[in-house]
Design a protein around this motif. Structure first.
Motif, PDB file in Angstrom:
ATOM      1  N   ALA A 290       0.892  -1.061   0.043  1.00 15.69           N
ATOM      2  CA  ALA A 290       0.070   0.010  -0.050  1.00 15.69           C
ATOM      3  C   ALA A 290       1.033   1.419  -0.034  1.00 15.69           C
ATOM      4  O   ALA A 290       0.568   2.259  -0.829  1.00 15.69           O
ATOM      5  N   ASP A 291       2.089   1.148   0.684  1.00 14.05           N
ATOM      6  CA  ASP A 291       2.850   2.369   0.764  1.00 14.05           C
ATOM      7  C   ASP A 291       3.523   2.816  -0.600  1.00 14.05           C
ATOM      8  O   ASP A 291       3.769   3.978  -0.937  1.00 14.05           O
TER       9      ASP A 291
ATOM     10  N   ARG B 153       0.611   4.644  -2.083  1.00 15.39           N
ATOM     11  CA  ARG B 153       0.468   6.076  -1.618  1.00 15.39           C
ATOM     12  C   ARG B 153       1.513   7.052  -2.149  1.00 15.39           C
ATOM     13  O   ARG B 153       1.339   8.225  -2.192  1.00 15.39           O
TER      14      ARG B 153
ATOM     15  N   LYS C 188      -5.808  -3.589   0.334  1.00 16.01           N
ATOM     16  CA  LYS C 188      -5.192  -2.434   0.100  1.00 16.01           C
ATOM     17  C   LYS C 188      -6.053  -1.250  -0.038  1.00 16.01           C
ATOM     18  O   LYS C 188      -5.441  -0.081   0.584  1.00 16.01           O
TER      19      LYS C 188
ATOM     20  N   GLU D 151      -6.787  -0.232   3.340  1.00 17.17           N
ATOM     21  CA  GLU D 151      -5.560   0.613   4.174  1.00 17.17           C
ATOM     22  C   GLU D 151      -5.285   2.061   3.487  1.00 17.17           C
ATOM     23  O   GLU D 151      -4.671   2.821   4.078  1.00 17.17           O
TER      24      GLU D 151
END
Ligand SMILES: *Cc1c(COP(=O)(O)O)cnc(C)c1O
Length: 229
Positions: free
Chosen positions: A43-44, A47, A68, A71
């Motif tokens: 997920a980061d 992001r 995901k 999140e």
């Protein structure tokens, strides 16, 4: 995953290449949507791409995508595309997770999608198996017209999507992209639907796809680097 600033830099580079392809082929940039293929990326990583300006994300696996999305629930203006195969028994979670299903490939699946989301009609692209490859999903070229007939009241058909047979070079992929565009042109004429979207082109060949009329390119590794296994 790559560092966030590296993802941002790679995203800008892909954007530049998209802009150059658009210019070369006399197309306007806002007619081309960059969908980042984020399967197996954390997920980061998504992001980081979002903060660098990306808004469209493509995922292949329903459960992974749902987790995901949860999140990343704060990214409210992101659009999630399903670009992997969908089984009829997962349509409920899929219609809740995705804004667009790019992999419609059977009348039965259209029924299941409509059952899960009757109104508004779920936006969808028909996945075409251009090479008739048995290992790939997608509907064969000669069956697209009848699938459109069966599905047009069940989902909102935006256009066509393909993962063409492996080509040795980007130029080799060109003939497949052109074939999808011609198929779309024929079907638009016979069905009366606009079918304005053509989702084609990935890391190795998105520039050629744009020159051949892609309105959505699905790019993963060029932005995120190699996928974690
Ligand atoms: C993974 C994937 C992509 C992106 O592939 P890259 O080579 O990483 O750009 C595009 N489309 C689909 C359907 C995919 O599964």
């Amino acid at each position: 995953m790559l560092a966030a600033d590296e993802i941002g830099a790679r995203l800008r580079e892909v954007r530049d290449r998209i802009a150059q392809s658009a210019q070369r082929s006399g197309r306007t940039l806002d007619a081309i949507r960059l969908v980042l293929a984020s399967k197996t990326q954390p997920a980061d990583a998504v992001r980081a791409a979002y903060h660098a300006g990306a808004r469209d994300f493509g995922e292949n696996y329903i459960r992974e995508a749902a987790a995901k999305r949860a999140e990343l629930a704060d990214l409210t203006d992101a659009t999630w595309h399903l670009i992997g195969h969908l089984q009829s028994n997962k349509t409920r979670l899929a219609t809740r997770t995705f804004a667009i299903i790019q992999t419609l490939d059977s009348a039965r699946l259209a029924d299941a999608i409509a059952h899960a989301q009757p109104r508004p009609l779920m936006p969808a692209l028909i996945e075409v198996n251009l090479g008739g490859e048995p290992t790939k999903s997608g509907v064969g070229v000669s069956d697209v017209a009848s699938l459109i007939d069966a599905a047009r009241a069940k989902v909102e058909i935006l256009g066509l999507m393909t993962i063409p047979p492996h080509a040795e070079s980007a130029t080799g992929a060109r003939s497949y992209f052109a074939k999808l565009r011609r198929l779309r042109d024929r079907l638009a004429a016979t069905t009366g639907l606009a079918l304005s979207d053509l989702s084609m082109g990935m890391t190795e060949d998105f520039e050629v796809a744009i020159e051949e009329g892609a309105t959505m390119v699905r790019v993963g590794r060029a932005v995120f680097g190699e996928r974690p296994q």
